[in-house]
Design a protein around this motif. Sequence first.
Motif, PDB file in Angstrom:
ATOM      1  N   LEU A  86      -0.457  -3.104  15.016  1.00  0.00           N
ATOM      2  CA  LEU A  86       0.024  -3.150  13.746  1.00  0.00           C
ATOM      3  C   LEU A  86      -0.685  -1.866  13.485  1.00  0.00           C
ATOM      4  CD1 LEU A  86      -0.450  -6.643  11.608  1.00  0.00           C
ATOM      5  CD2 LEU A  86       1.716  -5.422  12.735  1.00  0.00           C
ATOM      6  N   GLN A  87       0.303  -1.169  12.291  1.00  0.00           N
ATOM      7  CA  GLN A  87      -0.738   0.219  12.170  1.00  0.00           C
ATOM      8  C   GLN A  87       0.097   0.990  10.701  1.00  0.00           C
ATOM      9  OE1 GLN A  87      -1.560   2.836  14.944  1.00  0.00           O
ATOM     10  NE2 GLN A  87      -2.471   4.252  13.198  1.00  0.00           N
ATOM     11  N   ALA A  88      -0.362   1.713   9.648  1.00  0.00           N
ATOM     12  CA  ALA A  88       0.668   1.875   8.725  1.00  0.00           C
ATOM     13  C   ALA A  88       1.141   2.952   9.441  1.00  0.00           C
ATOM     14  CB  ALA A  88      -0.627   2.050   7.771  1.00  0.00           C
ATOM     15  N   ASP A  89       2.499   3.503   8.589  1.00  0.00           N
ATOM     16  CA  ASP A  89       2.805   4.429   8.811  1.00  0.00           C
ATOM     17  C   ASP A  89       2.287   5.547   8.279  1.00  0.00           C
ATOM     18  OD1 ASP A  89       5.523   5.479  10.033  1.00  0.00           O
ATOM     19  OD2 ASP A  89       6.652   4.849   8.497  1.00  0.00           O
ATOM     20  N   ALA A  90       2.739   6.537   9.478  1.00  0.00           N
ATOM     21  CA  ALA A  90       1.630   7.697   9.012  1.00  0.00           C
ATOM     22  C   ALA A  90       1.113   8.436   7.444  1.00  0.00           C
ATOM     23  CB  ALA A  90       2.971   8.938   9.441  1.00  0.00           C
ATOM     24  N   PRO A  91       2.533   8.788   6.585  1.00  0.00           N
ATOM     25  CA  PRO A  91       2.454   9.051   5.715  1.00  0.00           C
ATOM     26  C   PRO A  91       1.295   8.376   4.517  1.00  0.00           C
ATOM     27  CG  PRO A  91       4.900   8.549   5.923  1.00  0.00           C
ATOM     28  CD  PRO A  91       4.343   8.468   6.947  1.00  0.00           C
ATOM     29  N   TYR A  92       0.987   7.052   5.046  1.00  0.00           N
ATOM     30  CA  TYR A  92       0.446   5.895   4.444  1.00  0.00           C
ATOM     31  C   TYR A  92      -1.326   6.122   4.722  1.00  0.00           C
ATOM     32  CZ  TYR A  92       4.448   4.127   2.439  1.00  0.00           C
ATOM     33  OH  TYR A  92       5.585   3.892   2.548  1.00  0.00           O
ATOM     34  N   ARG A  93      -1.098   7.317   5.894  1.00  0.00           N
ATOM     35  CA  ARG A  93      -2.974   7.232   6.338  1.00  0.00           C
ATOM     36  C   ARG A  93      -3.273   8.344   6.669  1.00  0.00           C
ATOM     37  NH1 ARG A  93      -1.529   7.499  11.352  1.00  0.00           N
ATOM     38  NH2 ARG A  93       0.218   6.809  12.313  1.00  0.00           N
ATOM     39  N   ALA A  94      -2.509   9.946   5.706  1.00  0.00           N
ATOM     40  CA  ALA A  94      -2.921  10.711   6.066  1.00  0.00           C
ATOM     41  C   ALA A  94      -3.762  11.365   4.869  1.00  0.00           C
ATOM     42  CB  ALA A  94      -1.385  12.027   5.251  1.00  0.00           C
ATOM     43  N   THR A  95      -4.191  10.923   3.986  1.00  0.00           N
ATOM     44  CA  THR A  95      -5.546  11.399   2.929  1.00  0.00           C
ATOM     45  C   THR A  95      -6.654  10.587   3.425  1.00  0.00           C
ATOM     46  OG1 THR A  95      -4.707  10.872   1.442  1.00  0.00           O
ATOM     47  CG2 THR A  95      -4.260  12.660   1.882  1.00  0.00           C
ATOM     48  N   PRO A  96      -7.835  11.121   2.439  1.00  0.00           N
ATOM     49  CA  PRO A  96      -9.041   9.490   2.334  1.00  0.00           C
ATOM     50  C   PRO A  96      -8.280   8.862   1.085  1.00  0.00           C
ATOM     51  CG  PRO A  96      -9.983  11.888   2.366  1.00  0.00           C
ATOM     52  CD  PRO A  96      -8.301  11.963   2.685  1.00  0.00           C
ATOM     53  N   GLU A  97      -7.910   9.549   0.157  1.00  0.00           N
ATOM     54  CA  GLU A  97      -6.856   8.892  -0.548  1.00  0.00           C
ATOM     55  C   GLU A  97      -6.416   7.144  -0.053  1.00  0.00           C
ATOM     56  OE1 GLU A  97      -7.497  11.848  -0.886  1.00  0.00           O
ATOM     57  OE2 GLU A  97      -8.935  11.624  -2.369  1.00  0.00           O
ATOM     58  N   ASP A  98      -5.979   7.088   0.844  1.00  0.00           N
ATOM     59  CA  ASP A  98      -4.734   6.016   1.104  1.00  0.00           C
ATOM     60  C   ASP A  98      -5.692   4.692   1.718  1.00  0.00           C
ATOM     61  OD1 ASP A  98      -2.669   7.086   0.486  1.00  0.00           O
ATOM     62  OD2 ASP A  98      -2.890   8.983   3.091  1.00  0.00           O
ATOM     63  N   VAL A  99      -7.639   5.376   1.870  1.00  0.00           N
ATOM     64  CA  VAL A  99      -8.259   3.989   2.530  1.00  0.00           C
ATOM     65  C   VAL A  99      -7.718   3.100   1.140  1.00  0.00           C
ATOM     66  CG1 VAL A  99     -10.052   3.435   2.517  1.00  0.00           C
ATOM     67  CG2 VAL A  99      -9.392   5.241   4.192  1.00  0.00           C
ATOM     68  N   GLY A 100      -7.999   3.729  -0.079  1.00  0.00           N
ATOM     69  CA  GLY A 100      -8.411   2.376  -1.129  1.00  0.00           C
ATOM     70  C   GLY A 100      -6.921   1.838  -1.802  1.00  0.00           C
ATOM     71  N   ARG A 101      -4.973   2.889  -1.495  1.00  0.00           N
ATOM     72  CA  ARG A 101      -4.509   2.011  -1.653  1.00  0.00           C
ATOM     73  C   ARG A 101      -3.737   0.753  -0.969  1.00  0.00           C
ATOM     74  NH1 ARG A 101      -1.369   8.167  -1.876  1.00  0.00           N
ATOM     75  NH2 ARG A 101      -3.168   8.992  -3.286  1.00  0.00           N
ATOM     76  N   ILE A 102      -5.162   0.524   0.550  1.00  0.00           N
ATOM     77  CA  ILE A 102      -4.485  -0.947   0.426  1.00  0.00           C
ATOM     78  C   ILE A 102      -4.621  -1.289  -0.120  1.00  0.00           C
ATOM     79  CG2 ILE A 102      -5.385  -2.159   2.910  1.00  0.00           C
ATOM     80  CD1 ILE A 102      -6.394   0.503   4.369  1.00  0.00           C
ATOM     81  N   TYR A 103      -3.623  -3.225   0.022  1.00  0.00           N
ATOM     82  CA  TYR A 103      -4.418  -4.309  -0.740  1.00  0.00           C
ATOM     83  C   TYR A 103      -4.567  -5.957  -0.363  1.00  0.00           C
ATOM     84  CZ  TYR A 103      -1.599  -1.837  -4.974  1.00  0.00           C
ATOM     85  OH  TYR A 103      -1.644  -0.691  -5.910  1.00  0.00           O
TER      86      TYR A 103
END
Length: 848
Positions: A766-783
């Motif tokens: 399992l892993q998030a698709d590339a667009p969802y782990r491209a920037t540091p802000e993406d860490v906070g968008r995990i639910y």
Amino acid sequence: MGNFSRFFIERPIFASVLAIIITLAGAAAAFVLPIAQYPPIQPPIITITASYPGASAETLAKTVAAPIEEQLSGVENLIYFSSSSASNGTVTISATFEVGTDVDRATFQVNNRVQLATPRLPEEVRRNGVTVQKRSNDILVVIALRSNNPAYDTLYLADYATINIIDELKRIPGVGDVTLFGSGYSMRVWLDPDRMAQLGVTTTDIAAAIRAQNAQYAAGAIGGEPAPPGQALTYTVTAQGRLLTAEQFGDIVVRANGPSGVLKLKDVSRVELGGQAYDRTTTIDGKNGIGMAVYLQTGANALDVTAAVKKQMKEFGANLPQGVEYVIPFDTTRVVAESIKEVAITIGEAAILVVLVVYLFLQSWRATLIPMIAVPVSLIGTFAGLFMLGFSINTLTLFAMVLSIGIVVDDAIVVLENVERLMRDYKMTPKEASIEAMYEVSGAVLAIVLVLCAVFIPVAFLGGIAGQLYKQFAVTVTIAVVISGVVALTLTPAMCALLLKPGDHDSRLFRPFNKGFNRTTHGFLGAVQWSLKHRSLSLLAFVGVLILAGLLFWRVPGSFVPAEDQGYIFASIQLPDGATLQRTAALGTKFQQKFQNHEAVGNIFVVRGLDLVGGGIKTNAATSFLTLKPWDDRETTAQELAAEISKAGVGFSEGIAIAFNPPAIRGLGTAGGFEVYVQARGDADPKKLSTVTQSFVSALVQHPQLAGINTFYRPTIPQLYVEVNREHALAMGVPIGDVFDALRSTMGPLYVNDFNRSGRTYRVQLQADAPYRATPEDVGRIYVRSATTGEMIPLKTFLTVKSVVGPEQIERYNGFIAAKVLGGGKPGVSSGQAIRAVEETATQVLPA
């Protein structure tokens, strides 16, 4: 001893048979002796590898490397151990043992110590397994697969190599391991975090669904015993087990109730048969492909193993898919074959020169024939002695035989000249002269043998690596001398009695030489008489020669083994900290294009993401293996090409490229020169270690005797530090474990379980698709889901993300964090002087 030789003079057939037996034994041994460049002097190395996907270098060093290293101390004959923990989740620990240690016993002991540490390792590490292997860390040969058929991409090539080639190569005797430069298949579940948040699904839900529905279950049997009376048949009940295709994985039911009905995995993710890892790519002469690095098993013969690998690959080549071909762009054994060939030519040239000199002075073909027969018997018979002692045919043993040619011929000449003298001065028959000559010179021949043995035998008892290196040289000379003495006391007088003829051998052909030699002899005798009359001046001249020899010995640089052109070099390509693999690939391509057409370069094999010199897998590094053209087809040496590449490599705007000549003896270090570890025994702060190391490197660079000083220790890699407000998370009903599980399964690959394909087992990740782990802000968008309300909560609610720097790789030496420094001495500086310069600088610069 005269009676001993007379026995053989009167029985020439017996002497001949004895010589034939010695020759046949040596010839038979020569065909079965292993061939190598140098004797096996490399210290045995045991390699321990472990994997913890998604873990940082610091996490690996603390939770994996440290527990294992704590158990290694105290293993018998262990010299030192070092570990490399990389941010790609791999740990490699190398344990080096004393020369001569039984490698099988050492492997058994190390494996026992690793088992003691296993319970203390993280569950994910135990699940992936910890391997213990007896292999060296340097690559023996690289085999590459490339395809001209668009249907066969690098993933297919990697999978084909894994299924059909790698396991076969590992079974070849002497192969320690085969590492794939590439990635095989894996079922990749690329998550859509936004869609998951909308539907109220967490990564824990998805992982649980995959584990439940991608599993093999035993369903029992119908009609099994005890069975009712009259039961005629027994049925084994089977059920669908592990899934096979991406479509089947996409149909996994994540939730069967809710407002939208059945929720399947494909509704919240993209499922494909992808690669297990994407941290390395390879090119062969500019074309994409995959590579297989073959490592030599400790103690195995490199030339034999390489020949077996090439033979096996030739068989594989006939069955490769259409459009797929294999090449061997990197082979470290070419220099071995070339060295053996050159030494063999030297032996032939030396033998011819000896024959010509003997014929020139003896001036009789009959007399010349005797040493021509005696010398080969001694040399060929030496191989039998090498076989009995477990030695190999290598550069040193063959050089010893070159030296032995001039030594062993003396024994035959001593006997022959005395027989000739007796025949000439006392008119004896050949047989009478042979018998009398042996009474006179048998003691002298025996003394020659004993004196030479007394010179060389002590060398065989030297300790350490130097002793191991020169033992075979000394023993080879000793064996040749002993056999030569036996031949001089048996076969040589017997041949003198049979072949020599009385009479004057004067010839017009040799008269000019004889006159010149007589004048030289008279001149020498005159110089001796002058020296006897002026003894004080002679003694003063002798003392002057001794002083001159001492000065030359002091001034001429010395080294363990001189650097050689081994037919290949390697280059380290470094980009700024944190550079992506795409940028590294672009620079690797530019490097390849720049040097591909160089007159000395044959093949260029580039592994993007591999830092061979610094160690580990890094996105901002690449390693290039450059195989050079045959020595006769180029003008540039390996050392000159390395200097040229290093000079040009500074001119790249994206990064730098530094080339290294390999060590003279394979297995002793990564590159030629020295390797020094700077250890942090007290404060293990990587930043402080970097500061001290840079000061040390700066001092070494300024030293007049040192050159090529580099360190690849970088504690400044961009990183994100995640801090969880634990009180806030628990108050909202979010378990702390769920927070880190969500991070691990989206930002990094989470190994869920396995599936089967083509008779092999592959991972489901399992892993998030590339667009969802491209920037540091993406860490906070995990639910994550609240355990109390069921509400989906973003991590940014109770998560603080900070930008920090840290090491992408952590090396440890004997249990302490360390930084490796590479370098060497300037031209004319011995290795001993370079090491002393490093030690002096360390004393002055490094803190106590």
